[in-house]
Design a protein around this motif. Sequence first.
Motif, mmCIF file in Angstrom:
data_model
loop_
_atom_site.group_PDB
_atom_site.id
_atom_site.type_symbol
_atom_site.label_atom_id
_atom_site.label_comp_id
_atom_site.label_asym_id
_atom_site.label_seq_id
_atom_site.Cartn_x
_atom_site.Cartn_y
_atom_site.Cartn_z
ATOM 1 N N HIS A 114 9.256 0.935 29.157
ATOM 2 C CA HIS A 114 10.450 1.306 28.906
ATOM 3 C C HIS A 114 10.776 0.615 27.328
ATOM 4 N N ALA A 115 9.988 -0.313 26.969
ATOM 5 C CA ALA A 115 10.480 -1.134 25.874
ATOM 6 C C ALA A 115 9.098 -2.153 25.565
ATOM 7 N N VAL A 116 9.011 -2.577 24.196
ATOM 8 C CA VAL A 116 7.932 -3.426 23.896
ATOM 9 C C VAL A 116 8.384 -4.890 23.425
ATOM 10 N N LYS A 117 7.757 -5.731 23.633
ATOM 11 C CA LYS A 117 8.177 -7.075 23.144
ATOM 12 C C LYS A 117 7.057 -7.516 22.011
ATOM 13 N N MET A 118 7.658 -8.151 20.894
ATOM 14 C CA MET A 118 6.840 -8.671 19.867
ATOM 15 C C MET A 118 7.184 -10.023 19.524
ATOM 16 N N GLU A 119 6.363 -10.786 19.204
ATOM 17 C CA GLU A 119 6.386 -12.312 18.569
ATOM 18 C C GLU A 119 6.604 -12.245 17.162
ATOM 19 N N GLY A 120 7.744 -13.052 16.894
ATOM 20 C CA GLY A 120 8.045 -13.385 15.281
ATOM 21 C C GLY A 120 9.699 -13.316 15.208
ATOM 22 N N GLY A 121 9.847 -13.603 13.834
ATOM 23 C CA GLY A 121 11.296 -13.677 13.787
ATOM 24 C C GLY A 121 11.747 -12.811 12.294
ATOM 25 N N ALA A 122 12.419 -13.558 11.476
ATOM 26 C CA ALA A 122 12.802 -12.588 10.312
ATOM 27 C C ALA A 122 11.672 -11.788 9.742
ATOM 28 N N ASP A 123 10.582 -12.343 9.746
ATOM 29 C CA ASP A 123 9.389 -11.902 9.065
ATOM 30 C C ASP A 123 8.924 -10.338 9.639
ATOM 31 N N ILE A 124 9.454 -10.190 11.035
ATOM 32 C CA ILE A 124 9.171 -8.720 11.660
ATOM 33 C C ILE A 124 10.184 -7.924 11.631
ATOM 34 N N ALA A 125 11.468 -8.432 10.960
ATOM 35 C CA ALA A 125 12.697 -7.547 11.364
ATOM 36 C C ALA A 125 12.475 -6.230 10.936
ATOM 37 N N ASP A 126 11.790 -5.887 9.740
ATOM 38 C CA ASP A 126 11.629 -4.511 9.267
ATOM 39 C C ASP A 126 10.869 -3.825 10.355
ATOM 40 N N GLU A 127 10.118 -4.221 11.024
ATOM 41 C CA GLU A 127 9.150 -3.803 12.065
ATOM 42 C C GLU A 127 9.922 -3.427 13.206
ATOM 43 N N ILE A 128 10.442 -4.496 13.676
ATOM 44 C CA ILE A 128 11.673 -4.038 14.795
ATOM 45 C C ILE A 128 12.533 -3.005 14.378
ATOM 46 N N ALA A 129 13.073 -3.113 13.357
ATOM 47 C CA ALA A 129 14.166 -2.019 12.736
ATOM 48 C C ALA A 129 13.637 -0.739 12.810
ATOM 49 N N ALA A 130 12.251 -0.415 12.457
ATOM 50 C CA ALA A 130 11.740 0.893 12.362
ATOM 51 C C ALA A 130 11.385 1.329 13.807
ATOM 52 N N LEU A 131 10.997 0.587 14.581
ATOM 53 C CA LEU A 131 10.732 0.833 16.057
ATOM 54 C C LEU A 131 12.092 1.347 16.646
ATOM 55 N N VAL A 132 13.058 0.505 16.314
ATOM 56 C CA VAL A 132 14.417 0.859 17.129
ATOM 57 C C VAL A 132 14.908 2.341 16.557
ATOM 58 N N ARG A 133 14.832 2.481 15.227
ATOM 59 C CA ARG A 133 15.086 3.797 14.623
ATOM 60 C C ARG A 133 14.109 5.005 15.175
ATOM 61 N N ALA A 134 13.073 4.775 15.661
ATOM 62 C CA ALA A 134 12.299 5.868 16.521
ATOM 63 C C ALA A 134 12.357 5.751 18.004
ATOM 64 N N GLY A 135 13.494 4.983 18.233
ATOM 65 C CA GLY A 135 13.810 5.157 19.838
ATOM 66 C C GLY A 135 12.974 4.251 20.834
ATOM 67 N N ILE A 136 12.486 3.235 20.124
ATOM 68 C CA ILE A 136 11.681 2.275 21.077
ATOM 69 C C ILE A 136 12.555 1.047 20.929
ATOM 70 N N PRO A 137 12.884 0.835 22.304
ATOM 71 C CA PRO A 137 13.859 -0.571 22.285
ATOM 72 C C PRO A 137 12.638 -1.680 22.349
ATOM 73 N N VAL A 138 13.261 -2.662 21.711
ATOM 74 C CA VAL A 138 12.461 -4.010 21.389
ATOM 75 C C VAL A 138 13.107 -5.119 21.685
ATOM 76 N N MET A 139 11.976 -5.835 22.475
ATOM 77 C CA MET A 139 12.519 -7.309 22.701
ATOM 78 C C MET A 139 11.813 -8.306 21.774
ATOM 79 N N GLY A 140 12.719 -9.000 21.381
ATOM 80 C CA GLY A 140 12.144 -10.123 20.274
ATOM 81 C C GLY A 140 11.357 -11.386 21.061
ATOM 82 N N HIS A 141 10.665 -12.170 20.560
ATOM 83 C CA HIS A 141 10.147 -13.481 21.054
ATOM 84 C C HIS A 141 9.946 -14.571 20.002
#
Length: 291
Positions: A114-141
């Motif tokens: 139902h969702a994906v998790k990825m490790e990282g902080g501000a450095d991967i914020a643009d990737e998280i935002a792109a996933l969320v825009r595509a309808g993919i819920p993201v859990m950070g780590h």
Amino acid sequence: MTMKQPLTITKMKKMKQSGEPISVLTAYDFPSAKLAEEAGVDVILVGDSLGNVVLGYDTTIPVTLDDIVYHTRAVARGAKETFIVADLPFMTYRLGIENTLRNAARLMQEGRAHAVKMEGGADIADEIAALVRAGIPVMGHIGLTPQSVHQLGGYRVQGKLDQDARQLIEDAKAIEQAGAFAIVIELVTEQLAEKIASDISIPLIGIGAGRGCDGQVLVYHDILQYASPYRAKRFVKTYADLGTVIRNAIGSYVADVKSRTFPQEEHSFPMDQEMVKQLYGNSSAAGGTEA
Ligand code: KIV
């Protein structure tokens, strides 16, 4: 039988607001997922800790996207009513947004997460935002991020220095800003985790991060001592010693086979007496008794 309502990211946010802790446990296959669901776990994480506790690697680095897809599918078959998060393994992101989107899509389409998790902080914020825009819920780590173990110089408590603590606070805010629905925080001081939990409006799920988080996550094999050799970790509470139970049970099976104590008559399938006579006459060669 009444079906449980699977959790949603909206409900998780409400749980944070109302102070109801979120229970997260890893699972990697059909039986572990089924038992976790039956026990009432809120969220199942198909973590890349798979590499350590199931596949026998020293780190999570060798775990592949195919590994996680395969195990997430099994988990989804075992826990049909539970919210499932699957890890994006080492370097299946950070190589361009299109690549990240494609890999995350596989975890949802093929793995049924139902969702994906990825490790990282501000450095991967643009990737998280792109996933969320595509309808993919993201859990950070954040905190201890095991995929960077060699860069971090080992599995040690993070954010102890003022500058590191500030960076983790900024990372959490950047991840929230990017649209993630929750963040895992691993191996940081209790005070820092508590501060971050109060600074963000999405749930902060702790592992080795103390009592101030909005939920807790632990590894299935850790809480059940289901590994060999088993290594005790300070932040883990063990609830059963399955390793000893299983090892003793298998030892008894081996001893029974060697001593011919197993199988017994109740484990065997008898042939109809008439058939025995037809095949063997009145001989007792086949273990049949004389009529
Ligand atoms: O891979 C994993 O299981 C994890 C948890 C330890 C949070 O990331």
